[in-house]
Design a protein around this motif. Structure first.
Motif, PDB file in Angstrom:
ATOM      1  N   ARG A   7     -25.778 113.103   6.777  1.00  0.00           N
ATOM      2  CA  ARG A   7     -25.560 111.652   6.773  1.00  0.00           C
ATOM      3  C   ARG A   7     -25.878 111.068   8.152  1.00  0.00           C
ATOM      4  NH1 ARG A   7     -19.864 108.950   5.098  1.00  0.00           N
ATOM      5  NH2 ARG A   7     -20.693 109.354   3.032  1.00  0.00           N
ATOM      6  N   THR A   8     -25.370 111.714   9.224  1.00  0.00           N
ATOM      7  CA  THR A   8     -25.603 111.208  10.572  1.00  0.00           C
ATOM      8  C   THR A   8     -27.080 111.201  10.897  1.00  0.00           C
ATOM      9  OG1 THR A   8     -23.471 112.073  11.263  1.00  0.00           O
ATOM     10  CG2 THR A   8     -25.049 111.556  12.999  1.00  0.00           C
ATOM     11  N   GLN A   9     -27.777 112.293  10.523  1.00  0.00           N
ATOM     12  CA  GLN A   9     -29.199 112.381  10.852  1.00  0.00           C
ATOM     13  C   GLN A   9     -30.000 111.309  10.151  1.00  0.00           C
ATOM     14  OE1 GLN A   9     -30.661 114.563  13.153  1.00  0.00           O
ATOM     15  NE2 GLN A   9     -32.072 112.877  12.849  1.00  0.00           N
ATOM     16  N   LYS A  10     -29.694 111.068   8.879  1.00  0.00           N
ATOM     17  CA  LYS A  10     -30.432 110.046   8.142  1.00  0.00           C
ATOM     18  C   LYS A  10     -30.185 108.663   8.745  1.00  0.00           C
ATOM     19  CE  LYS A  10     -30.674 112.570   3.786  1.00  0.00           C
ATOM     20  NZ  LYS A  10     -30.152 112.705   2.430  1.00  0.00           N
ATOM     21  N   GLN A  11     -28.928 108.415   9.195  1.00  0.00           N
ATOM     22  CA  GLN A  11     -28.624 107.126   9.803  1.00  0.00           C
ATOM     23  C   GLN A  11     -29.393 106.957  11.101  1.00  0.00           C
ATOM     24  OE1 GLN A  11     -26.584 104.679   8.516  1.00  0.00           O
ATOM     25  NE2 GLN A  11     -27.439 103.443  10.160  1.00  0.00           N
ATOM     26  N   ASN A  12     -29.416 108.026  11.931  1.00  0.00           N
ATOM     27  CA  ASN A  12     -30.157 107.950  13.185  1.00  0.00           C
ATOM     28  C   ASN A  12     -31.632 107.715  12.941  1.00  0.00           C
ATOM     29  OD1 ASN A  12     -27.840 108.399  14.592  1.00  0.00           O
ATOM     30  ND2 ASN A  12     -28.234 110.573  15.018  1.00  0.00           N
ATOM     31  N   SER A  13     -32.180 108.382  11.924  1.00  0.00           N
ATOM     32  CA  SER A  13     -33.595 108.238  11.607  1.00  0.00           C
ATOM     33  C   SER A  13     -33.905 106.804  11.218  1.00  0.00           C
ATOM     34  CB  SER A  13     -33.966 109.163  10.449  1.00  0.00           C
ATOM     35  OG  SER A  13     -34.791 110.187  10.867  1.00  0.00           O
ATOM     36  N   ARG A  14     -33.029 106.228  10.412  1.00  0.00           N
ATOM     37  CA  ARG A  14     -33.277 104.878   9.926  1.00  0.00           C
ATOM     38  C   ARG A  14     -33.180 103.870  11.066  1.00  0.00           C
ATOM     39  NH1 ARG A  14     -30.091 105.149   5.949  1.00  0.00           N
ATOM     40  NH2 ARG A  14     -28.232 104.292   6.881  1.00  0.00           N
ATOM     41  N   ASP A  15     -32.163 104.058  11.966  1.00  0.00           N
ATOM     42  CA  ASP A  15     -31.953 103.089  13.033  1.00  0.00           C
ATOM     43  C   ASP A  15     -33.042 103.152  14.095  1.00  0.00           C
ATOM     44  OD1 ASP A  15     -28.312 103.390  13.054  1.00  0.00           O
ATOM     45  OD2 ASP A  15     -29.688 102.302  11.730  1.00  0.00           O
ATOM     46  N   SER A  16     -33.487 104.345  14.450  1.00  0.00           N
ATOM     47  CA  SER A  16     -34.431 104.502  15.551  1.00  0.00           C
ATOM     48  C   SER A  16     -35.857 104.595  15.083  1.00  0.00           C
ATOM     49  CB  SER A  16     -34.097 105.774  16.329  1.00  0.00           C
ATOM     50  OG  SER A  16     -34.316 106.912  15.509  1.00  0.00           O
ATOM     51  N   LYS A  17     -36.033 104.795  13.811  1.00  0.00           N
ATOM     52  CA  LYS A  17     -37.336 105.022  13.196  1.00  0.00           C
ATOM     53  C   LYS A  17     -37.958 106.345  13.639  1.00  0.00           C
ATOM     54  CE  LYS A  17     -38.424 100.166  12.278  1.00  0.00           C
ATOM     55  NZ  LYS A  17     -37.857 100.248  10.945  1.00  0.00           N
ATOM     56  N   GLU A  18     -37.173 107.180  14.337  1.00  0.00           N
ATOM     57  CA  GLU A  18     -37.612 108.562  14.536  1.00  0.00           C
ATOM     58  C   GLU A  18     -37.538 109.269  13.187  1.00  0.00           C
ATOM     59  OE1 GLU A  18     -36.379 109.535  19.141  1.00  0.00           O
ATOM     60  OE2 GLU A  18     -35.102 110.252  17.516  1.00  0.00           O
ATOM     61  N   ARG A  19     -38.368 110.297  13.028  1.00  0.00           N
ATOM     62  CA  ARG A  19     -38.373 111.003  11.750  1.00  0.00           C
ATOM     63  C   ARG A  19     -38.205 112.491  12.007  1.00  0.00           C
ATOM     64  NH1 ARG A  19     -43.212 108.074   8.267  1.00  0.00           N
ATOM     65  NH2 ARG A  19     -42.274 109.223   6.539  1.00  0.00           N
ATOM     66  N   ILE A  20     -37.586 113.142  11.052  1.00  0.00           N
ATOM     67  CA  ILE A  20     -37.400 114.589  11.114  1.00  0.00           C
ATOM     68  C   ILE A  20     -38.272 115.209  10.027  1.00  0.00           C
ATOM     69  CG2 ILE A  20     -35.750 116.491  11.127  1.00  0.00           C
ATOM     70  CD1 ILE A  20     -35.186 114.413  13.259  1.00  0.00           C
ATOM     71  N   LEU A  21     -39.044 116.203  10.400  1.00  0.00           N
ATOM     72  CA  LEU A  21     -39.964 116.845   9.463  1.00  0.00           C
ATOM     73  C   LEU A  21     -39.691 118.340   9.397  1.00  0.00           C
ATOM     74  CD1 LEU A  21     -42.556 116.971   7.682  1.00  0.00           C
ATOM     75  CD2 LEU A  21     -43.861 117.221   9.812  1.00  0.00           C
ATOM     76  N   ALA A  22     -39.619 118.852   8.177  1.00  0.00           N
ATOM     77  CA  ALA A  22     -39.545 120.298   7.951  1.00  0.00           C
ATOM     78  C   ALA A  22     -40.865 120.744   7.329  1.00  0.00           C
ATOM     79  CB  ALA A  22     -38.378 120.634   7.027  1.00  0.00           C
ATOM     80  N   ALA A  23     -41.582 121.596   8.036  1.00  0.00           N
ATOM     81  CA  ALA A  23     -42.847 122.132   7.529  1.00  0.00           C
ATOM     82  C   ALA A  23     -42.610 123.550   7.040  1.00  0.00           C
ATOM     83  CB  ALA A  23     -43.913 122.116   8.621  1.00  0.00           C
ATOM     84  N   VAL A  36     -38.843 119.730  13.124  1.00  0.00           N
ATOM     85  CA  VAL A  36     -39.093 119.015  14.373  1.00  0.00           C
ATOM     86  C   VAL A  36     -38.639 117.569  14.244  1.00  0.00           C
ATOM     87  CG1 VAL A  36     -41.075 120.472  14.979  1.00  0.00           C
ATOM     88  CG2 VAL A  36     -41.450 118.343  13.718  1.00  0.00           C
ATOM     89  N   ARG A  37     -38.280 116.991  15.398  1.00  0.00           N
ATOM     90  CA  ARG A  37     -38.020 115.564  15.477  1.00  0.00           C
ATOM     91  C   ARG A  37     -39.276 114.895  16.028  1.00  0.00           C
ATOM     92  NH1 ARG A  37     -33.125 113.411  16.353  1.00  0.00           N
ATOM     93  NH2 ARG A  37     -32.434 115.279  17.444  1.00  0.00           N
ATOM     94  N   VAL A  38     -39.754 113.877  15.338  1.00  0.00           N
ATOM     95  CA  VAL A  38     -40.909 113.105  15.794  1.00  0.00           C
ATOM     96  C   VAL A  38     -40.369 111.875  16.509  1.00  0.00           C
ATOM     97  CG1 VAL A  38     -43.072 112.003  15.153  1.00  0.00           C
ATOM     98  CG2 VAL A  38     -42.192 113.900  13.776  1.00  0.00           C
ATOM     99  N   ARG A  39     -40.497 111.859  17.837  1.00  0.00           N
ATOM    100  CA  ARG A  39     -39.952 110.764  18.621  1.00  0.00           C
ATOM    101  C   ARG A  39     -40.829 109.520  18.527  1.00  0.00           C
ATOM    102  NH1 ARG A  39     -39.424 114.959  22.709  1.00  0.00           N
ATOM    103  NH2 ARG A  39     -37.274 115.739  22.842  1.00  0.00           N
ATOM    104  N   LEU A  40     -40.294 108.407  19.008  1.00  0.00           N
ATOM    105  CA  LEU A  40     -41.017 107.139  18.934  1.00  0.00           C
ATOM    106  C   LEU A  40     -42.284 107.150  19.772  1.00  0.00           C
ATOM    107  CD1 LEU A  40     -38.065 104.583  19.099  1.00  0.00           C
ATOM    108  CD2 LEU A  40     -39.349 105.304  17.095  1.00  0.00           C
ATOM    109  N   ASP A  41     -42.299 107.941  20.851  1.00  0.00           N
ATOM    110  CA  ASP A  41     -43.485 107.982  21.703  1.00  0.00           C
ATOM    111  C   ASP A  41     -44.517 108.988  21.219  1.00  0.00           C
ATOM    112  OD1 ASP A  41     -42.278 110.375  22.270  1.00  0.00           O
ATOM    113  OD2 ASP A  41     -42.035 110.025  24.424  1.00  0.00           O
ATOM    114  N   GLY A  42     -44.269 109.577  20.036  1.00  0.00           N
ATOM    115  CA  GLY A  42     -45.223 110.513  19.452  1.00  0.00           C
ATOM    116  C   GLY A  42     -44.997 111.962  19.847  1.00  0.00           C
TER     117      GLY A  42
END
Length: 533
Positions: A7-23, A36-42
């Motif tokens: 829940r916390t991770q999804k909220q952080n992703s939505r607020d910051s627009k950072e995304r978490i990807l599982a490959a 990995v976490r994809v930060r706003l600066d790429g």
């Protein structure tokens, strides 16, 4: 770093627009996951990674069928990976290679993964696998400006690729995987010299077809990735008395490799190989095959050394997915990227006479797509599929005019040039092209029947648009300058804009003949109006 709660991770992703990807990389020998976490600066932050030896290809030397126990191992592993990904609130992209690529019963595995776990798996071609591995290597080694020969020895196949500055100069996928060769030639314990000789001769015969094509790209730096090569590296380091947490960037010479090759090939049983310092115990049964493949390639190409990459397919999946995200933002309708554009051009060259018509059809069809977004409710990714099908829908004419739409389907589906697309995407594009003329999609068509209902509907929607787009240039004289489509109630009006010197009567007749699938799919009536501009 400890996992966040979902829940916390999804909220952080939505607020910051950072995304978490599982490959997830579903290999023939092992399944891998990297999160990995994809930060706003790429930039990326690695959160965690795991690996499990699944042996999906065990028990079948020709990979015609995945054994029941292997399916259970694979599904159990994916369930654990899904739980891990969910703990980070991660979006998942899963890619499968040789074992699932070839298995007749792969649909059983794919269906269970989706229905029981909620993971949709992309099964990629050998050339697409090589491209993703190259993309991964470029993230871990400073070799972008260098011409490299990539060697990736997996469980089911070996990928060879020559690349430079991100461009693929040559690639191939050979059925020379460590598990495959072990199952076919090296299952006896103890091994005999005859077993080794038969395996080596088979490797030589397969390589012979490709090595001359690679030779012409010399000189290059040899880069090695994946299990067999990293296992060799660990043994080289052990022999040198070195300890390394990471193998990435380590270089071993052919002479150092030969020192490792000797005890491996002289150890005729798994028990003896388990005593070799540095060898991972789980690879003791398949390392012989991997060493034979690497030896033959280096020997024939006179490769003096190998630089090792810790980065491979799973990292390639990460960066390819991030690139896909940038192309498929909902607010943007971006053009095809260079890799896909090159694939389209290669196949379109089979029927060069049709290129101008294809461009006109693409222009008109995509305008129809863009004008009717509120009707079809599709996004940029689906628009790409449609654009690709527009460019390739007539390529079957290089074979015959009779049933050329079916020939187009066959060419698109089976062309090795379709690099940059997963097998599922290729099937969708091929079927859109297949249904641009004659009868529409039917459940009696085997290739359509086996698709998921949502993919069947997607093909109906996009094929119905392509049928109209193709009809709008029926005379192949490019007389329509543009069009404008809009919905009023349960009607769609399509205005066909042309100059006063042109007569679109043939186009009007053609679209009337081709509109049935559109009206059936969207449950509307469509009217065509010719307007002079």
């Amino acid at each position: 770093m400890l996992p966040f709660s979902s829940r916390t991770q999804k909220q952080n992703s939505r607020d910051s627009k950072e995304r978490i990807l599982a490959a997830i990389d579903l290999g023939t020998n092992s399944f891998h996951i990297v999160i990995v976490r994809v930060r706003l600066d790429g930039t990326l932050e690695s959160l965690t990674k795991e690996k499990e030896s699944v042996r999906l290809g065990s028990g079948s030397s020709d990979y015609a069928v995945i054994a029941d126990d292997a399916i259970e191992r694979g599904i159990s592993c994916l369930k654990r990976f899904k739980t891990l990904a969910d703990s980070y609130g991660a979006e998942i992209r899963a890619v499968a290679t040789s074992a699932l690529r070839e298995a007749e019963n792969r649909d059983t595995f794919l269906a269970r993964a989706e229905s029981e776990i909620g993971i949709k798996i992309d099964v990629v071609s050998g050339n697409e696998e090589a491209r993703l591995i190259y993309l991964g290597i470029l993230q871990g080694l400073p070799v972008f400006d260098k011409r490299i020969l990539l060697i990736d020895i997996g469980g089911g196949s070996t990928e060879l690729l020559v690349g430079e500055k991100g461009e693929i100069l040559f690639s191939t996928s050979m059925k020379l995987g460590a598990i495959r060769l072990t199952e076919k030639f090296l299952k006896k314990d103890p091994l005999s010299m005859m077993d080794l000789q038969k395996c080596r001769m088979h490797i030589e015969s397969v390589l012979t077809a490709f090595l001359p094509q690679i030779e012409k790209w010399k000189p290059f730096q040899v880069i090695g990735s994946s299990g067999s090569i990293t296992s060799v590296t660990s043994m080289v380091l052990e022999k040198k008395g070195e300890k390394r947490e990471r193998l990435n960037g380590f270089e071993f010479t052919y002479d150092q490799f030969k020192e490792i090759r000797k005890p491996i090939l002289e150890s005729d049983s798994v028990k003896k190989r388990l005593k070799i310092p540095g060898l991972e115990p789980k690879r003791a049964d398949i390392i012989v095959a991997g060493v034979l493949v690497l030896d033959e390639i280096l020997l024939r190409l006179k490769g003096p050394s190998v630089v090792v990459s810790d980065y491979a397919l799973r990292e390639g999946i990460v960066f390819d997915t991030i690139d896909s995200w940038s192309r498929h933002e909902d607010s943007k309708l971006t053009a095809l990227d260079n890799i896909r554009e090159k694939a389209i051009k290669t196949i379109a060259n089979l029927y060069p006479q049709g290129k101008k018509h294809a461009l006109q059809v693409s222009k008109l069809t995509l305008k129809l797509f863009d004008d009717l977004k509120d009707l079809h409710m599709l996004g940029a990714q689906e628009r790409e599929y449609l654009e690709t099908a527009c460019h390739l829908h007539q390529v079957g004419l290089c074979i015959s005019h009779h049933s050329y739409h079916k020939h187009s389907y066959y060419i698109i589906k089976n062309s090795e040039a379709m690099v940059g697309y997963s097998n599922a995407e290729i099937e969708i594009i091929a079927l859109i092209a297949r249904y641009h003329r004659k009868g529409g999609p039917k459940l009696k068509h085997e290739e359509f029947k086996v698709l998921r209902p949502e993919d069947q509907m997607l093909i109906k929607k996009l094929a119905s648009l392509l049928r109209i787009g193709d009809g709008l240039d029926r005379s192949e004289t490019f007389l329509l300058d543009s069009l404008h489509a809009y919905k009023i109630g349960n009607r769609v009006i399509c205005e066909m804009h042309h100059s006063k010197d042109s007569d679109p009567h043939l186009e009007l007749w053609s679209v009337e003949e081709k509109k049935d699938l559109f009206e059936e799919t969207f449950n509307v009536k469509i009217e065509f109006q010719a307007k002079v501009i």
